[in-house]
Design an enzyme around this catalytic site. Sequence first.
Site, PDB file in Angstrom:
ATOM      1  CG  HIS A 304      -2.065  -0.944   1.079  1.00 38.95           C
ATOM      2  ND1 HIS A 304      -2.853  -1.342   2.119  1.00 38.95           N
ATOM      3  CD2 HIS A 304      -2.540  -1.580  -0.012  1.00 38.95           C
ATOM      4  CE1 HIS A 304      -3.767  -2.178   1.685  1.00 38.95           C
ATOM      5  NE2 HIS A 304      -3.597  -2.348   0.396  1.00 38.95           N
ATOM      6  CD  GLU A 545       2.670 -13.111 -19.353  1.00 36.85           C
ATOM      7  OE1 GLU A 545       3.362 -12.223 -18.832  1.00 36.85           O
ATOM      8  OE2 GLU A 545       1.604 -13.517 -18.858  1.00 36.85           O
ATOM      9  CG  ASP A 569       6.451 -12.990 -16.853  1.00 36.81           C
ATOM     10  OD1 ASP A 569       7.401 -13.257 -16.093  1.00 36.81           O
ATOM     11  OD2 ASP A 569       5.300 -12.728 -16.436  1.00 36.81           O
ATOM     12  CB  CYS A 616       0.641  -4.532 -20.889  1.00 31.37           C
ATOM     13  SG  CYS A 616       0.678  -6.319 -20.761  1.00 31.37           S
TER      14      CYS A 616
END
Length: 658
Positions: A304, A545, A569, A616
Site C-alpha cells: 500500500h 509472454e 516475462d 503492457c
Amino acid sequence: MERSTIVRVHEGLHARPATRFVKLAKAFESDVELVKDGKAVSAKSSVKLMLLAVKENQEVTVRANGADAIEAIEALIGYLENPKAGLDDGEAHAPANDAGKEAAPESQSAPAAPAEANGLRGVAASEGVAIGPAFAHFPPDIAGQGRMLQADEIAGEIDRFRAAVAAVQARMDRALAQDSLSAGDRGIVAALRDIAADDSLTGEAEKAIKGGNDAVSAMITAASTIAADFSAVDDHYLNARADDVHAVGRQICLVLLGQDDVSLENISQGAILIADDIGAWDLARAPLKRIGGVVCGHGGATSHIAIIARSHGIPAVLGLGDRINALRTAQEVALDGNTGQVIIDPDAATCADFAGRVEAAAKERAGLAAFKTVTPKLADGKVIEVAANIGSLEEIEAAQEAGAMGVGLFRTELLFMRHMHLPSEDMQAETYAALAKAFAPYPVIVRTLDIGGDKPIAGIEFPEEENPFLGWRGIRMCLDRPDIFKRQLRALLRAAVHGNIKVMLPMVSDLGEVRQTRVLVDECAAELQAGGVPHATFDLGVMIETPAAVLIAPALAKEVAFFSIGTNDLTQYIMAADRLNPTVAKLNDVTNPAVMSAIELTARAGVAAGIMVGMCGEAAGRPDLIPAFLEMGLTELSMSPASIQRAKKTIMAMAAGE
Ligand code: PEP
Ligand code: MG
C-alpha cells in the site's frame, strides 16, 4: 440452549463480520457463546471471536443462557447463515494494516540487491529521483514505570486507563467521521477501532492493573499476549492482526504517558521520509505534497505504501530490511525510485548530480504536461492508444491525471492479495465496474488472476515447486480451479455492462487454454442469464509472454480479439534469465535481438490476422523502443502512468518525422 449451523457468512467471521456479530450478541441480555471444534468463546468479544478463526462453510454452535436466549439464538443463527452478513459497506473489505506488506511480492520489476559501496539498494517501488533532508520516523519504544502499585493506587490507575481507552476510541471515531477519508483508509481505522473497543484487550490490561502493574506496563503486556495469540493462528490475515493489536496498545500507552507519536505533520518541504515501516493510514494522512521521497525497511512494489507513493508521484525505495537502520542518523538522502538506489549523506558531486536530475525531471514534467490531452497519431492517421498499467482503484486518479487512454493492464493480483480470503464475485464485479466507468469509452483490459507459488494468497493452496516461475501459475492455475476462475469471469461479464471491458489471459502457452476459457465464459454467461443477472460480452485476448505463445501466435491470433505483449516475462523466458535475479540482470534485456524478434514475430502474426497488438510490459514506456514497436505494427502501449506523457510525445515526434 444451543443450536448448530454451517457458517455461510462470506469469508467467515474475520474482522468486520466478527464485530457485527458481537454487536448483535451484545444486544441480548443472555450470556452467548460461539462454539467451534469443542472450543467455546464469548460471542460478545470480537477479539476472541476472531481468534476462533471461524471460516465460511464450517460448523459452529451458538449457545445462549438467559431470559432472551431463544431470540438471541434466532438472530445470531440468522446472521451466520447470511452470506452477505458484515459485507454491506466499504469497510468490510479492507484489512486493518498494510496487507501488501505480508502478501506483496518482493518486487515486480526491480529486485532488492546487496549494499553498494556508495549506498544501498532496495525495491524500486515508485519512480523518480529525489534528494533532500532526511526525516527519520522511528517512533520510540514505550516502557512502563516498572514498579508495583500500592493497593490504594489501583482504583485511580484503572480510571486513568479507562479514560485513555475512551480518548483513543474518540480519536478514531473523529477520524472515521472525516469525509476526506478514502474507503480503504476508513476500513483500516474501523478495524483498529474495533480492537480498541474490545473487552479482551482492555479486560486483560485491567486484570494486570488489578494485579499491581501500572497501566502502561499492563497495556504492553496485554497487547503482547493477545498479539501472540493472533500470531499463532494458522491464517496469515489473522497473523497480521497482531500488528493492529500492538498499534492500538501503543496509542493507548501514548495517551497514558501524555505523549504524541512522532508526527509526520512536521515534515519539511522536500524531505525524504525514512521509516522502518509506516502504516498506510499514517502515510495517507501525512502531508504528502511536502514529502520528497520515501525509503522504508518494509514494503514491496505492490504494498500500500508503494501504491500511495506512486499515485502521488513520490519516488520510493522500499524493502531495505534491517539496512534501513543505516539511515537513522542520515542528514541527507538521495534516492532513485527507478533503480532502487539509496545514497546516505551524498558527497558534493552526487548532490550536484541528483539535484541536476531532479531539476531535469521537473522541467521534463512541465514540458510533458501539454501531452496529457493529446491523442497520438502516426503519420498515416492511425491512433496509438497510450494506456495505463494499474493494480488498484486507488491508482485511477494518477492514470487519468497523466492522460491515460484507458487501462491496458489491470493486474488483479492485488485484489486477491489484499484480503484474508478470496474476493467475492460481487466485490470483484464492483471493482471492475468502477474501472470501466472511470475510463469509458476507452477500454479497460483486465488480466485474469496471474498468481503462482512465488506469491501465495490466502484461499489457494499452492504446491511446493522447485521452479514456481515455470509452474502452476496464471491461466494454468485458474483452469484447474474453475471455482476461483469462474467467479472472476462472472464478475467481468457483469462489469462489462458498465463500460468497455476487455479480458486477457496471462501465461498462455497452448491454444487449449484459450478454448477451455471460452467454454467457462459461456458457462458463466449462461448462469448469469438463468439468474436474470445483467451482463455483457467482452473481447477475450491473451498476453504474449511465453516463447510458446510467440511460436503459435498465428494460430492464437485466429482465436482471440487481441494480443498484449508482456515483455517482462517474455524477456525472462526467451533469455532463460530470472527477472528477479540480479546476477543475470544483464541477460534480462528486452533489446536483445532474440527478444526483439519474438516481439516482431508476434506483431506480424497479429497484424496478419487483423487483430489489435499491444504491449503492457515495462518496455512499452521506453521512448528509445517505442518507434521500433510502432513500426512493427503495435497500436496500443500500456505503461505506468508516470511514463504516459513521455510516450505520447515520442509518438508525436515520430509522426512528425523527427
Ligand atoms: C509482463 O510479464 O510483461 C507483464 C506485464 O506482466 P507482469 O509484469 O505482471 O508479470
Ligand atoms: Mg507477466
